[in-house]
Design an enzyme around this catalytic site. Structure first.
Site, PDB file in Angstrom:
ATOM      1  N   LYS A   1       0.899  -1.115  -0.505  1.00  0.00           N
ATOM      2  CA  LYS A   1      -0.421  -0.762   0.158  1.00  0.00           C
ATOM      3  C   LYS A   1       0.598   1.489  -0.492  1.00  0.00           C
ATOM      4  O   LYS A   1       0.436   2.271  -0.528  1.00  0.00           O
ATOM      5  CB  LYS A   1      -1.106   0.544   1.039  1.00  0.00           C
ATOM      6  CG  LYS A   1      -2.042  -1.619   1.607  1.00  0.00           C
ATOM      7  CD  LYS A   1      -2.839  -0.595   2.034  1.00  0.00           C
ATOM      8  CE  LYS A   1      -2.104  -1.053   4.415  1.00  0.00           C
ATOM      9  NZ  LYS A   1      -1.601  -2.224   4.422  1.00  0.00           N
TER      10      LYS A   1
ATOM     11  N   ARG B   1      11.320  -6.813   4.784  1.00  0.00           N
ATOM     12  CA  ARG B   1      11.255  -4.765   4.125  1.00  0.00           C
ATOM     13  C   ARG B   1      12.313  -4.170   4.966  1.00  0.00           C
ATOM     14  O   ARG B   1      12.487  -5.300   6.177  1.00  0.00           O
ATOM     15  CB  ARG B   1      10.578  -4.462   4.590  1.00  0.00           C
ATOM     16  CG  ARG B   1       9.893  -3.267   4.466  1.00  0.00           C
ATOM     17  CD  ARG B   1       8.043  -3.050   4.652  1.00  0.00           C
ATOM     18  NE  ARG B   1       7.515  -3.536   5.628  1.00  0.00           N
ATOM     19  CZ  ARG B   1       5.861  -2.902   5.597  1.00  0.00           C
ATOM     20  NH1 ARG B   1       5.608  -2.783   4.843  1.00  0.00           N
ATOM     21  NH2 ARG B   1       5.208  -3.810   6.091  1.00  0.00           N
TER      22      ARG B   1
ATOM     23  N   ARG C   1       0.025  -8.899  13.567  1.00  0.00           N
ATOM     24  CA  ARG C   1      -0.538  -7.945  12.240  1.00  0.00           C
ATOM     25  C   ARG C   1      -1.330  -8.598  11.064  1.00  0.00           C
ATOM     26  O   ARG C   1      -2.550  -8.286  11.042  1.00  0.00           O
ATOM     27  CB  ARG C   1       0.479  -7.291  11.271  1.00  0.00           C
ATOM     28  CG  ARG C   1       1.159  -6.125  13.084  1.00  0.00           C
ATOM     29  CD  ARG C   1       2.569  -5.974  12.038  1.00  0.00           C
ATOM     30  NE  ARG C   1       2.313  -5.206  10.769  1.00  0.00           N
ATOM     31  CZ  ARG C   1       2.890  -4.866  10.336  1.00  0.00           C
ATOM     32  NH1 ARG C   1       4.626  -5.300   9.881  1.00  0.00           N
ATOM     33  NH2 ARG C   1       2.913  -3.578   9.228  1.00  0.00           N
TER      34      ARG C   1
HETATM   35  P1  AMP Z   1       0.757   0.317   8.542  1.00  0.00           P
HETATM   36  O1  AMP Z   1       2.227   1.827   9.068  1.00  0.00           O
HETATM   37  O2  AMP Z   1      -0.438   1.535   8.083  1.00  0.00           O
HETATM   38  O3  AMP Z   1       1.460  -1.152   8.590  1.00  0.00           O
HETATM   39  O4  AMP Z   1       0.331   1.123  10.375  1.00  0.00           O
HETATM   40  C1  AMP Z   1       1.678   0.284  11.228  1.00  0.00           C
HETATM   41  C2  AMP Z   1       0.528   0.481  12.811  1.00  0.00           C
HETATM   42  O5  AMP Z   1      -0.223   1.576  13.155  1.00  0.00           O
HETATM   43  C3  AMP Z   1      -0.344  -0.773  12.764  1.00  0.00           C
HETATM   44  O6  AMP Z   1      -0.140  -2.138  12.614  1.00  0.00           O
HETATM   45  C4  AMP Z   1      -1.103  -0.087  13.694  1.00  0.00           C
HETATM   46  O7  AMP Z   1      -0.527  -0.424  15.229  1.00  0.00           O
HETATM   47  C5  AMP Z   1      -0.896   1.402  13.952  1.00  0.00           C
HETATM   48  N1  AMP Z   1      -2.418   1.860  12.580  1.00  0.00           N
HETATM   49  C6  AMP Z   1      -2.091   2.427  11.746  1.00  0.00           C
HETATM   50  N2  AMP Z   1      -3.673   2.870  10.805  1.00  0.00           N
HETATM   51  C7  AMP Z   1      -4.171   2.995  12.047  1.00  0.00           C
HETATM   52  C8  AMP Z   1      -5.574   2.561  12.465  1.00  0.00           C
HETATM   53  N3  AMP Z   1      -6.425   3.472  10.787  1.00  0.00           N
HETATM   54  N4  AMP Z   1      -6.168   1.832  13.417  1.00  0.00           N
HETATM   55  C9  AMP Z   1      -5.527   2.004  14.206  1.00  0.00           C
HETATM   56  N5  AMP Z   1      -3.987   1.494  14.382  1.00  0.00           N
HETATM   57  C10 AMP Z   1      -3.641   2.182  12.361  1.00  0.00           C
END
Ligand code: AMP
Length: 214
Positions: free
Chosen positions: A13, A127, A171
């Protein structure tokens, strides 16, 4: 053009959002990046979010929603934006819809980047991210020119704490339980387009261009 990029962790993403931003000139809003920046800067939000993120759990909705609503109200979002990693729960999606409805507005595209679990695990294990600018690499598929050093800002490349093997499994489980129900939510609204995300980043990007320009 308002786009939600949707898909499991490791689906690409962030990479695709940056490419969409580059081509269409609309800001890439990543809640994960916003949280990581807050953690790095030691802000109150960062302190609250850190434990959830490092455990691979979702940050509670009440900490996440206001942050996104504020961000999409900024002037650079007038022409649209790409939401990467938001919404991640039905409550977040409903809140976003309600907020947009107040302005007679709505999301235009929800792109679901589809990748099998085995590929996701392999991608997250390899990564590496730049500690300073957040640029994303992969030790095999997208190595930096100099080992361990960011091509762009020469920052040090690190493994995100939540990319460690055990956390990745949490996750993925959290994604299946809390976020995947959004597939049905957006399908009902007729907005969901599934993009095969297992190929090279450029091939995946061409699929996205076709959808956005159809
Ligand atoms: P990402 O970089 O999008 O994989 O996000 C890393 C971490 O940030 C996730 O595993 C969640 O712990 C937190 N996070 C990011 N976006 C959200 C969201 N919309 N709602 C809740 N937690 C989030």
């Amino acid at each position: 053009m308002k786009i939600v990029l949707f898909g499991p962790p490791g689906a690409g993403k962030g990479t695709q959002a940056a490419m969409i931003e580059g081509k269409y000139g609309i800001p890439h809003i990543s809640t994960g990046d916003i949280f990581r920046k807050n953690i790095k800067e030691g802000t109150p939000l960062g302190k609250l979010a850190k434990a959830y993120i490092e455990a691979g759990e979702l940050v509670p909705d009440e900490l996440t929603m206001g942050l996104v609503l504020d961000r999409i109200s900024e002037p650079d979002c007038l022409g649209g934006y790409i939401l990467d990693g938001f919404p991640r729960t039905i409550l977040q999606a409903e809140m976003l819809d309600r907020k947009l409805m107040e302005f007679n507005d709505s999301i235009d595209f929800v792109l679901d980047i589809d990748v099998q679990d085995e590929v996701l695990v392999e991608r997250m294990a390899g990564r590496r991210v730049c500690r300073d600018c957040g640029e994303i690499y992969h030790i095999e598929h997208l190595p930096p020119r100099i080992h361990g050093i960011c091509n762009i800002c020469k920052g040090e490349l690190i493994v995100r704490k939540d990319d460690e093997a055990e956390t990745v499994m949490t996750r993925l489980a959290v994604y299946r339980e809390k976020t995947e129900p959004l597939v049905a939510y957006y399908r009902r609204k007729g907005l969901l387009v599934t993009i095969d995300g297992e190929d090279d980043r450029m091939v995946v990007f061409r699929r996205i261009e076709e959808v956005l320009e159809a």
